[in-house]
Design a protein around this motif. Structure first.
Motif, PDB file in Angstrom:
ATOM      1  N   GLN A  27     -46.992  16.330 -17.584  1.00 46.39           N
ATOM      2  CA  GLN A  27     -45.949  15.870 -18.427  1.00 46.39           C
ATOM      3  C   GLN A  27     -46.294  15.489 -19.805  1.00 46.39           C
ATOM      4  OE1 GLN A  27     -44.861  12.430 -19.305  1.00 46.39           O
ATOM      5  NE2 GLN A  27     -42.836  13.587 -20.216  1.00 46.39           N
ATOM      6  N   ILE A  28     -45.784  16.059 -20.858  1.00 43.26           N
ATOM      7  CA  ILE A  28     -45.852  15.810 -22.395  1.00 43.26           C
ATOM      8  C   ILE A  28     -44.703  15.218 -22.976  1.00 43.26           C
ATOM      9  CG2 ILE A  28     -46.791  16.684 -24.550  1.00 43.26           C
ATOM     10  CD1 ILE A  28     -48.099  18.894 -23.073  1.00 43.26           C
ATOM     11  N   ASP A  29     -44.839  14.116 -23.416  1.00 46.41           N
ATOM     12  CA  ASP A  29     -43.505  13.427 -24.028  1.00 46.41           C
ATOM     13  C   ASP A  29     -42.788  14.343 -24.898  1.00 46.41           C
ATOM     14  OD1 ASP A  29     -43.904  11.273 -22.420  1.00 46.41           O
ATOM     15  OD2 ASP A  29     -44.827  10.092 -24.150  1.00 46.41           O
ATOM     16  N   SER A  30     -43.581  14.622 -26.003  1.00 48.48           N
ATOM     17  CA  SER A  30     -42.891  15.795 -26.991  1.00 48.48           C
ATOM     18  C   SER A  30     -44.034  16.628 -27.414  1.00 48.48           C
ATOM     19  CB  SER A  30     -42.413  14.817 -28.255  1.00 48.48           C
ATOM     20  OG  SER A  30     -41.317  14.007 -28.096  1.00 48.48           O
ATOM     21  N   LEU A  31     -43.636  17.795 -27.662  1.00 48.56           N
ATOM     22  CA  LEU A  31     -44.658  18.880 -27.965  1.00 48.56           C
ATOM     23  C   LEU A  31     -43.911  19.568 -29.058  1.00 48.56           C
ATOM     24  CD1 LEU A  31     -47.364  20.631 -27.226  1.00 48.56           C
ATOM     25  CD2 LEU A  31     -45.677  21.980 -25.773  1.00 48.56           C
ATOM     26  N   LEU A  32     -44.667  19.619 -30.249  1.00 49.13           N
ATOM     27  CA  LEU A  32     -44.231  20.158 -31.436  1.00 49.13           C
ATOM     28  C   LEU A  32     -45.219  21.239 -31.855  1.00 49.13           C
ATOM     29  CD1 LEU A  32     -42.607  19.953 -34.170  1.00 49.13           C
ATOM     30  CD2 LEU A  32     -44.172  18.486 -34.971  1.00 49.13           C
ATOM     31  N   ILE A  33     -44.590  22.514 -32.111  1.00 45.03           N
ATOM     32  CA  ILE A  33     -45.179  23.704 -32.467  1.00 45.03           C
ATOM     33  C   ILE A  33     -44.776  23.844 -34.047  1.00 45.03           C
ATOM     34  CG2 ILE A  33     -45.688  26.214 -32.191  1.00 45.03           C
ATOM     35  CD1 ILE A  33     -44.376  25.636 -29.340  1.00 45.03           C
ATOM     36  N   ILE A  72     -50.456  22.757 -33.120  1.00 44.89           N
ATOM     37  CA  ILE A  72     -49.676  22.280 -31.861  1.00 44.89           C
ATOM     38  C   ILE A  72     -49.881  20.983 -31.645  1.00 44.89           C
ATOM     39  CG2 ILE A  72     -49.309  22.975 -29.562  1.00 44.89           C
ATOM     40  CD1 ILE A  72     -50.111  25.528 -29.908  1.00 44.89           C
ATOM     41  N   TYR A  73     -48.865  19.925 -31.486  1.00 49.54           N
ATOM     42  CA  TYR A  73     -48.863  18.733 -31.432  1.00 49.54           C
ATOM     43  C   TYR A  73     -48.392  17.983 -30.100  1.00 49.54           C
ATOM     44  CZ  TYR A  73     -49.637  18.828 -36.353  1.00 49.54           C
ATOM     45  OH  TYR A  73     -50.394  19.197 -37.699  1.00 49.54           O
ATOM     46  N   CYS A  74     -49.432  17.750 -29.431  1.00 50.33           N
ATOM     47  CA  CYS A  74     -48.859  16.926 -28.111  1.00 50.33           C
ATOM     48  C   CYS A  74     -48.900  15.498 -28.377  1.00 50.33           C
ATOM     49  CB  CYS A  74     -50.082  16.955 -27.037  1.00 50.33           C
ATOM     50  SG  CYS A  74     -50.373  18.675 -26.475  1.00 50.33           S
ATOM     51  N   ILE A  75     -47.796  15.073 -28.292  1.00 49.37           N
ATOM     52  CA  ILE A  75     -47.392  13.455 -28.624  1.00 49.37           C
ATOM     53  C   ILE A  75     -46.973  12.721 -27.610  1.00 49.37           C
ATOM     54  CG2 ILE A  75     -45.766  12.101 -30.069  1.00 49.37           C
ATOM     55  CD1 ILE A  75     -44.828  14.721 -31.856  1.00 49.37           C
ATOM     56  N   GLU A  76     -47.906  11.818 -27.452  1.00 44.42           N
ATOM     57  CA  GLU A  76     -47.504  10.771 -26.219  1.00 44.42           C
ATOM     58  C   GLU A  76     -47.080   9.587 -26.861  1.00 44.42           C
ATOM     59  OE1 GLU A  76     -47.896   9.272 -22.475  1.00 44.42           O
ATOM     60  OE2 GLU A  76     -48.333  11.243 -23.056  1.00 44.42           O
ATOM     61  N   VAL A  77     -45.932   9.111 -26.147  1.00 45.38           N
ATOM     62  CA  VAL A  77     -45.099   8.008 -26.656  1.00 45.38           C
ATOM     63  C   VAL A  77     -45.679   6.782 -25.914  1.00 45.38           C
ATOM     64  CG1 VAL A  77     -43.083   7.068 -27.270  1.00 45.38           C
ATOM     65  CG2 VAL A  77     -43.420   9.666 -27.621  1.00 45.38           C
ATOM     66  N   ASN A 136     -58.878  24.156 -31.669  1.00 43.06           N
ATOM     67  CA  ASN A 136     -58.729  22.812 -32.452  1.00 43.06           C
ATOM     68  C   ASN A 136     -57.285  22.848 -33.132  1.00 43.06           C
ATOM     69  OD1 ASN A 136     -61.535  22.209 -31.968  1.00 43.06           O
ATOM     70  ND2 ASN A 136     -62.185  23.638 -33.571  1.00 43.06           N
ATOM     71  N   LEU A 137     -56.612  23.792 -32.731  1.00 45.69           N
ATOM     72  CA  LEU A 137     -55.059  23.768 -33.319  1.00 45.69           C
ATOM     73  C   LEU A 137     -54.285  23.106 -32.381  1.00 45.69           C
ATOM     74  CD1 LEU A 137     -54.680  27.362 -34.670  1.00 45.69           C
ATOM     75  CD2 LEU A 137     -54.979  25.413 -35.911  1.00 45.69           C
ATOM     76  N   ILE A 138     -54.705  22.552 -31.152  1.00 44.07           N
ATOM     77  CA  ILE A 138     -53.819  21.859 -30.317  1.00 44.07           C
ATOM     78  C   ILE A 138     -54.380  20.501 -30.548  1.00 44.07           C
ATOM     79  CG2 ILE A 138     -53.297  21.382 -28.005  1.00 44.07           C
ATOM     80  CD1 ILE A 138     -54.334  24.234 -27.189  1.00 44.07           C
ATOM     81  N   LYS A 139     -53.476  19.675 -31.220  1.00 46.28           N
ATOM     82  CA  LYS A 139     -53.758  18.200 -31.499  1.00 46.28           C
ATOM     83  C   LYS A 139     -52.991  17.269 -30.705  1.00 46.28           C
ATOM     84  CE  LYS A 139     -54.512  20.640 -36.066  1.00 46.28           C
ATOM     85  NZ  LYS A 139     -53.814  20.530 -37.395  1.00 46.28           N
ATOM     86  N   THR A 140     -53.526  15.952 -30.846  1.00 46.32           N
ATOM     87  CA  THR A 140     -52.964  15.017 -29.946  1.00 46.32           C
ATOM     88  C   THR A 140     -52.875  13.833 -30.998  1.00 46.32           C
ATOM     89  OG1 THR A 140     -54.939  14.399 -29.136  1.00 46.32           O
ATOM     90  CG2 THR A 140     -53.758  15.753 -27.689  1.00 46.32           C
ATOM     91  N   ILE A 141     -51.529  13.335 -30.600  1.00 48.93           N
ATOM     92  CA  ILE A 141     -51.166  12.040 -31.595  1.00 48.93           C
ATOM     93  C   ILE A 141     -50.345  10.857 -30.439  1.00 48.93           C
ATOM     94  CG2 ILE A 141     -49.445  11.238 -33.011  1.00 48.93           C
ATOM     95  CD1 ILE A 141     -49.362  13.740 -34.445  1.00 48.93           C
ATOM     96  N   VAL A 142     -50.882   9.733 -30.513  1.00 49.07           N
ATOM     97  CA  VAL A 142     -50.300   8.688 -29.559  1.00 49.07           C
ATOM     98  C   VAL A 142     -49.246   7.981 -30.797  1.00 49.07           C
ATOM     99  CG1 VAL A 142     -50.620   6.515 -28.262  1.00 49.07           C
ATOM    100  CG2 VAL A 142     -52.402   8.676 -28.383  1.00 49.07           C
ATOM    101  N   VAL A 143     -48.112   7.782 -30.268  1.00 49.53           N
ATOM    102  CA  VAL A 143     -47.119   6.881 -31.228  1.00 49.53           C
ATOM    103  C   VAL A 143     -46.955   5.749 -30.509  1.00 49.53           C
ATOM    104  CG1 VAL A 143     -44.846   6.924 -32.291  1.00 49.53           C
ATOM    105  CG2 VAL A 143     -46.122   9.112 -31.975  1.00 49.53           C
TER     106      VAL A 143
END
Length: 502
Positions: free
Chosen positions: A124-130, A135-140, A183-190
């Motif tokens: 489960q991914i909180d938010s996925l932005l393309i 491609i940003y996998c955002i974990e909140v 490498n285009l799939i990136k992860t961010i923790v907010v």
């Protein structure tokens, strides 16, 4: 007996999504100003906690025992609400980005072993932005941040596995559908502060930065996404294919936990529990229905059958179309029926259900094997549910103590007009409501029915009196009018009135 107060929440296989949805609905029911920032705060379940305490107080009155939420259930709900609020704030930020090619997924679950629960393999991914920059996998992560810094090590080591699995789940979804550099799939923790402020810095996140990921407070998310990080560009054609691949790979979020609950309350429920608490009486004694029902003549029903009928009407409130089932024992006990002759009771209930079938209000009114089943027709649900200004209510104990059939009917009509202090009706219509036989002369109706009924109710309706109006060549009674001192009908809910009738 079926009553939603006894089931104001359920806890069997409830998903996180249902917890959040129903908790927000209930909080908004209790506080229309409940919003995303309130949901984020440490007091995001304040009204439900108060309601839970209200039910605890009600249980101490030794009436029906209403289930109480445990502290674990309350904390789980607070945790899920805060997480959802954080994800909403992230979505709001992402949607503001000036990028016509961006595609946003909220709470997306993709097939993957991480997140295995009862045989369902998902991530489960909180938010996925393309976007064109990646491609940003955002974990909140919603936390209560004290001071000016947030120590990222609070999330270690689990956060690294989470981010790794996010990236691998996206790669797996794109496999054989879209060729793209990993490498285009990136992860961010907010990091979002439950206190609602963003004036803090994230420290000790060097290992995350070294792995090519980012940790940012909410206020910095739009800048990071606008500028992008790392190398690479995704073409509009690739964005379309990635979108299609993610959509086709998505699976329902079926995460459930033992402490998850679904709230089932509505405004009708809360209205009744407030009255019950205010006047210290069982909820089941508050009979609530659309006043139009008072105009239905209860043809041929005895006093006990009228008691049964209005008891059933009271139980139909909040059923919302579901069938009502009552055992003979329940019906007799709640109605105060003391005769031990069950064959007589069976005949009485059978006659009642036959009458109910003739009203046209019910799809089913049957009595079999000692159980009565009642279902309301769809077009008449509004007579028994969804409390409006046209609804009336009264204390069942008062009606049950009235031994005069006509007084029972008059009681309901006077309660309906309690705040006005006056009830006027054509005499012909009044005869119909009282179910008076055509052979009865009008003056006999007055002497044998109206006068005894008025006398019976005088202790409940101060200065109760009636007058009749005659008209026409034959000087027949055309109108009857009852007057009494106006009052708030809630006054007759109080148990001190139960013994006024003697």
């Amino acid at each position: 007996m079926t009553a939603s107060f006894y089931h104001w929440f359920s806890s069997n296989q409830v998903t996180n999504e249902i917890v959040v949805q129903t908790a927000k609905e209930t909080e908004r029911l209790l506080d229309p100003n409940y919003n995303c920032l309130t949901q984020l705060s440490i007091n995001n379940l304040a009204n439900i906690r108060k309601l839970n305490q209200c039910f605890q107080n009600y249980n101490q009155l030794n009436f029906e025992q209403i289930p109480i939420l445990s502290e674990d259930q309350l904390q789980q709900t607070e945790y899920l609400l805060a997480g959802d609020a954080g994800e909403q704030l992230v979505d709001q930020t992402v949607k503001k980005l000036a990028n016509s090619t961006k595609i946003i997924f909220h709470n997306v679950s993709l097939p993957y072993q991480y997140g295995n629960y009862r045989g369902n393999y998902d991530n489960q991914i909180d938010s996925l932005l393309i976007t064109e920059t990646g491609i940003y996998c955002i974990e909140v992560k919603v936390r209560k941040v004290s001071g000016r810094t947030f120590d990222f090590t609070q999330l270690e080591p689990a956060i690294y596995d989470q981010l790794t699995f996010h990236k691998e789940a996206v790669l797996q979804a794109l496999q054989s559908k879209v060729s793209i550099n990993a490498n285009l799939i990136k992860t961010i923790v907010v990091i979002i502060n439950r206190n609602g402020t963003d004036n803090f810095q994230i420290v000790n996140d060097q290992a995350l930065e070294s792995a090519g990921a980012k940790a940012v407070p909410l206020k910095s998310l739009d800048l990071v996404l606008s500028n992008g990080f790392g190398q690479g560009v995704i073409s509009p054609g690739q964005i379309t294919k990635i979108n299609q691949a993610i959509w086709s790979s998505r699976i329902p979020d079926k995460r459930t936990y033992p402490q998850n609950i679904c709230f089932n309350l509505n405004s009708d429920d809360l209205w009744q529990i407030n009255l019950a608490m205010k006047y210290h009486l069982p909820i089941k004694h508050i009979i609530t229905y659309n006043a139009k029902l008072n105009d239905y003549p209860l043809t041929g029903l005895s006093c006990s059958q009228q008691n049964f009928f209005w008891l059933i009407v009271g139980r139909l409130y909040r059923q919302k179309g579901l069938p009502l089932k009552l055992s003979r024992k329940e019906l007799a006990y709640e109605a105060g029926y003391r005769n031990k002759d069950y064959s007589k009771l069976d005949r009485s209930i059978n006659k009642l259900t036959q009458f109910m079938q003739t009203t046209g209000l019910f799809t089913q009114a049957s009595y079999e094997s000692g159980k009565i089943t009642v279902s309301v027709k769809n077009q008449y649900h509004g007579l028994f549910n969804y409390c409006t200004d046209n609804f009336t209510y009264w204390n069942y104990q008062l009606l049950a103590k009235i031994s005069n059939n006509c007084a029972k009917t008059l009681f309901r009509k006077l309660i309906q007009y309690a705040e006005i202090g006056s009830y006027e009706c054509s005499f012909q219509e009044f005869r119909k409501i009282l179910d008076v036989r055509p052979s009865y002369a009008n003056h006999d109706v007055v002497k044998q029915k109206v006068e005894p009924a008025t006398s019976c109710l005088a202790s409940l309706f101060r200065n109760l009196s009636y007058e009749i109006v005659k008209s026409g060549k034959e000087n027949r009674i055309s109108v009857i009018k009852f007057t009494f001192d106006p009052f708030n009908p809630q006054e007759l809910l109080s148990p001190h009135n139960w013994n006024q009738l003697g």
